[in-house]
Design an enzyme around this catalytic site. Structure first.
Site, PDB file in Angstrom:
ATOM      1  N   CYS A 288      -5.532  -3.040   2.676  1.00  0.00           N
ATOM      2  CA  CYS A 288      -5.294  -2.827   4.102  1.00  0.00           C
ATOM      3  C   CYS A 288      -6.547  -2.994   4.957  1.00  0.00           C
ATOM      4  O   CYS A 288      -6.953  -4.112   5.247  1.00  0.00           O
ATOM      5  CB  CYS A 288      -4.660  -1.450   4.309  1.00  0.00           C
ATOM      6  SG  CYS A 288      -3.816  -1.271   5.910  1.00  0.00           S
TER       7      CYS A 288
ATOM      8  N   GLU B  46       0.840  -1.196   0.000  1.00  0.00           N
ATOM      9  CA  GLU B  46       0.000   0.000   0.000  1.00  0.00           C
ATOM     10  C   GLU B  46       0.877   1.247   0.000  1.00  0.00           C
ATOM     11  O   GLU B  46       1.901   1.303   0.661  1.00  0.00           O
ATOM     12  CB  GLU B  46      -0.902  -0.001   1.235  1.00  0.00           C
ATOM     13  CG  GLU B  46      -1.845   1.193   1.320  1.00  0.00           C
ATOM     14  CD  GLU B  46      -2.711   1.197   2.573  1.00  0.00           C
ATOM     15  OE1 GLU B  46      -3.778   1.812   2.547  1.00  0.00           O
ATOM     16  OE2 GLU B  46      -2.308   0.562   3.577  1.00  0.00           O
TER      17      GLU B  46
ATOM     18  N   LYS C 287      -9.836   1.779  -2.404  1.00  0.00           N
ATOM     19  CA  LYS C 287     -10.021   1.312  -1.030  1.00  0.00           C
ATOM     20  C   LYS C 287     -11.442   1.608  -0.562  1.00  0.00           C
ATOM     21  O   LYS C 287     -11.886   2.763  -0.538  1.00  0.00           O
ATOM     22  CB  LYS C 287      -8.996   1.984  -0.114  1.00  0.00           C
ATOM     23  CG  LYS C 287      -8.926   1.412   1.294  1.00  0.00           C
ATOM     24  CD  LYS C 287      -7.768   2.069   2.053  1.00  0.00           C
ATOM     25  CE  LYS C 287      -7.518   1.417   3.406  1.00  0.00           C
ATOM     26  NZ  LYS C 287      -6.336   2.021   4.068  1.00  0.00           N
TER      27      LYS C 287
END
Length: 315
Positions: A176, A65, A135
């Site tokens: 994440c 990331e 995301k």
């Protein structure tokens, strides 16, 4: 009775096999990259590691990331760039082609109009863009006396799930904090993915607590491979990444991992392990959708592998 049992076992076996889309074994590489303040240096370093992984026989390479910039809301506006034509995706496309690998290009801050998104791009071995994931779940937490972080101060959340089709099978993607939400991996598994891959950057508080635990949980829940790729830890930076990039098999066993320093983690991914796990512990045949709903049934995929909620299932 034996005929009934035998027929039941055949049914279980067939059902388990039809859940997974056609897939083939491949070698996975997680690049735990040392990331600094200079974008050009980060891109050069990432390119070199992608090519190194390719020479070591990797078929699918993953970056962490925010691999082109320091991680932090203060940095996102400065390092943000367009999805197409910017230095980051240009490098990723060229590196995938030169290395001859599928490349899951970590993530970078994408500038899209007046918005900034945390964006993952995936490329095939010809350098073609085959997937874009924004995301979905933004990292907004407040742990007293430990860490406070609010990505939503700067970032805009994505609005779809992402699966990519490769010659080695379908792969689900997240970034994440997405790993904390089991629905994403559950949908990916039931839509035929052989693995769920998360570029991530857990910190020194959440990393020791949950980094490996969440990967193993998603793997066991869905009987699929799960991998998470972190940046290397830089104690001179404002944000200290946990590191420990890891690959977990469908039984929840850690296949490969590392410590906090820059390295490349390799693991062999075998779809037969997914099949055998699902046949010996046949969760896919034992779910009680007569009692509770199938969340995967509420999601529709478009031609690009983007998943959104079916209109007729919205409240």
């Amino acid at each position: 009775m034996n005929k009934v049992v035998s027929a039941f076992k055949r049914t279980m076996s067939t059902a388990a096999k039809t859940t997974l889309r056609p897939a083939a074994p491949f070698k996975l590489a997680l690049v735990q990259l040392a990331v600094g303040a200079d974008k050009a240096t980060n891109l050069d370093r990432a390119r070199a590691k992608i090519l190194e992984a390719g020479t070591k026989g990797a078929n699918v390479v993953v970056l962490p990331e925010c691999f082109n910039s320091p991680y932090g809301t203060d940095y996102f506006p400065e390092y943000a760039e367009p999805l197409q034509g910017g230095p980051t995706t240009t490098m990723l496309s060229e590196a995938a082609k030169n290395a001859g690998v599928y490349l899951i290009g970590g993530s970078f801050p994408e500038k899209k109009g007046d918005k900034i998104l945390n964006t993952l791009t995936a490329f095939d071995p010809q350098g073609k863009l085959i997937g874009v994931h924004h995301k979905v779940h933004l990292f907004d937490i407040d742990i007293p006396n430990k860490i406070t972080f609010k990505e939503s101060d700067i970032l805009t959340a994505g609005d779809s799930l992402t699966h990519i089709d490769t010659s080695y099978g379908r792969i689900g993607l997240g970034i994440c904090y997405d790993i904390r939400f089991p629905e994403m991996a559950l949908v990916a598994a039931r839509k035929g993915c052989v693995a769920m891959i998360y570029p991530g950057a857990f910190n020194m508080t959440t990393g020791p607590l949950h980094w490996e635990l969440l990967q193993r949980a998603r793997a066991v829940d869905n009987q699929m491979y799960v991998a998470a790729c972190s940046p290397a830890r830089d104690l001179e930076a404002n944000y200290h990444a946990w590191g420990h990039s890891t690959v977990v098999d469908p039984k929840g066993v850690v296949l490969a991992t590392c410590e906090e320093h820059e390295t490349i983690v390799y693991a062999s991914i075998d779809p037969a392990e997914v099949q055998s796990t699902r046949e010996t512990i046949p969760l896919y045949n034992q779910r009680r959708f007569d009692i509770y709903g199938d969340v995967a049934d509420t999601v529709q995929l478009d031609d690009q592998g983007n998943g959104t909620r079916k209109p007729d299932t919205k409240n």
